[in-house]
Design a protein around this motif. Sequence first.
Motif, PDB file in Angstrom:
ATOM      1  N   VAL A  70      -9.322  60.999 -36.516  1.00 10.87           N
ATOM      2  CA  VAL A  70      -9.881  59.460 -35.908  1.00 10.87           C
ATOM      3  C   VAL A  70     -11.207  59.612 -35.825  1.00 10.87           C
ATOM      4  CG1 VAL A  70      -9.592  58.324 -33.846  1.00 10.87           C
ATOM      5  CG2 VAL A  70      -7.551  59.370 -34.772  1.00 10.87           C
ATOM      6  N   GLY A  71     -11.824  58.144 -35.960  1.00  8.61           N
ATOM      7  CA  GLY A  71     -13.017  57.823 -35.666  1.00  8.61           C
ATOM      8  C   GLY A  71     -13.916  57.888 -37.188  1.00  8.61           C
ATOM      9  N   ASP A  72     -15.156  57.762 -37.048  1.00 12.38           N
ATOM     10  CA  ASP A  72     -16.097  57.813 -38.553  1.00 12.38           C
ATOM     11  C   ASP A  72     -16.841  59.034 -38.446  1.00 12.38           C
ATOM     12  OD1 ASP A  72     -17.605  57.445 -36.018  1.00 12.38           O
ATOM     13  OD2 ASP A  72     -18.755  55.490 -37.003  1.00 12.38           O
ATOM     14  N   ALA A 100     -12.770  70.528 -29.580  1.00  8.76           N
ATOM     15  CA  ALA A 100     -12.952  71.816 -29.411  1.00  8.76           C
ATOM     16  C   ALA A 100     -13.257  72.010 -27.824  1.00  8.76           C
ATOM     17  CB  ALA A 100     -14.116  72.386 -30.222  1.00  8.76           C
ATOM     18  N   VAL A 101     -13.906  71.017 -27.133  1.00  7.09           N
ATOM     19  CA  VAL A 101     -14.277  71.185 -25.768  1.00  7.09           C
ATOM     20  C   VAL A 101     -12.944  71.028 -25.316  1.00  7.09           C
ATOM     21  CG1 VAL A 101     -15.519  69.893 -23.764  1.00  7.09           C
ATOM     22  CG2 VAL A 101     -16.567  70.556 -26.049  1.00  7.09           C
ATOM     23  N   LEU A 147     -17.135  65.472 -37.523  1.00  2.00           N
ATOM     24  CA  LEU A 147     -17.969  66.541 -36.794  1.00  2.00           C
ATOM     25  C   LEU A 147     -17.972  66.221 -35.332  1.00  2.00           C
ATOM     26  CD1 LEU A 147     -19.706  68.840 -36.687  1.00  2.00           C
ATOM     27  CD2 LEU A 147     -21.712  67.374 -37.223  1.00  2.00           C
ATOM     28  N   ASN A 148     -18.198  65.069 -34.977  1.00  2.00           N
ATOM     29  CA  ASN A 148     -18.352  64.598 -33.433  1.00  2.00           C
ATOM     30  C   ASN A 148     -16.896  64.767 -32.920  1.00  2.00           C
ATOM     31  OD1 ASN A 148     -20.675  64.009 -33.512  1.00  2.00           O
ATOM     32  ND2 ASN A 148     -20.627  61.859 -34.065  1.00  2.00           N
ATOM     33  N   MET A 149     -15.722  64.231 -33.528  1.00  2.00           N
ATOM     34  CA  MET A 149     -14.549  64.289 -33.125  1.00  2.00           C
ATOM     35  C   MET A 149     -14.054  65.812 -32.981  1.00  2.00           C
ATOM     36  SD  MET A 149     -12.176  62.812 -31.682  1.00  2.00           S
ATOM     37  CE  MET A 149     -12.594  60.986 -32.188  1.00  2.00           C
TER      38      MET A 149
END
Length: 236
Positions: free
Chosen positions: A122-124, A134-135, A127-129
């Motif tokens: 999900v999202g663009d 992970a958190v 890496l960020n997702m």
Amino acid sequence: MISVYEYILIFIHLDLGIVSGQNANSIGELISSPIVTLILTCIIFLGALYQLYSHRINIAGIISMICTLIFFIGYAIIDEISLISVLLFVIGALLVVIELFVVGAVLGILGFISIIASFVLVGDSILNMGIIIAVSLLVTTIEWVILVKGFNRKIPFFDKVILKDSTNKESGYTSHDDRSHLIGKLCTTYTALRPSGIILVDDQRIDAVSDGSFIQKDQEVRIIQVEGTRVVVREI
């Protein structure tokens, strides 16, 4: 930049059914922001795990489902969610449910991986997702340790489908008819024992073996030992 007050007004308009396309996009941007996404994913995973270790549907499970809907709807508004992501989530959820009825852990693991993959896609920015997920998993792992190690919680559903009673002799379970009461009983041989054969005990045919010697048919014998289904006799 939209203020908190303006966001409150947007949600009020949403309840009244008069949200404009611009306001809907603003809601989507709010939900898809890194902080809100992190909060939602943490609530989703924490609530789902707590529900899994609960005996009945509770507020944690309900909140987890609501946050899941908000998460996907928010990203759908800004068109940053794919059909693959939705399908992976649905398939993963189904596999996890099926796992509750099937012995083994393969389906559950595959379902869990599918759900995680659906969120990561999900999202663009994968890496960020990925960092957000992970958190969230780290926080959920801490919750799992507290539930299992601290409160000794177990998955209630497994208590209904897993046999926990001991199936040993001390617990009253046997895999055969208990014939220990026949020890010392007199009977006759129905067939010759060479050394195995059949004896008659109260007109009931029972497989037996002699204690070593050959015994002819119609001979009186005494049962001297019973080990499971093995009945040992000795000629009188």
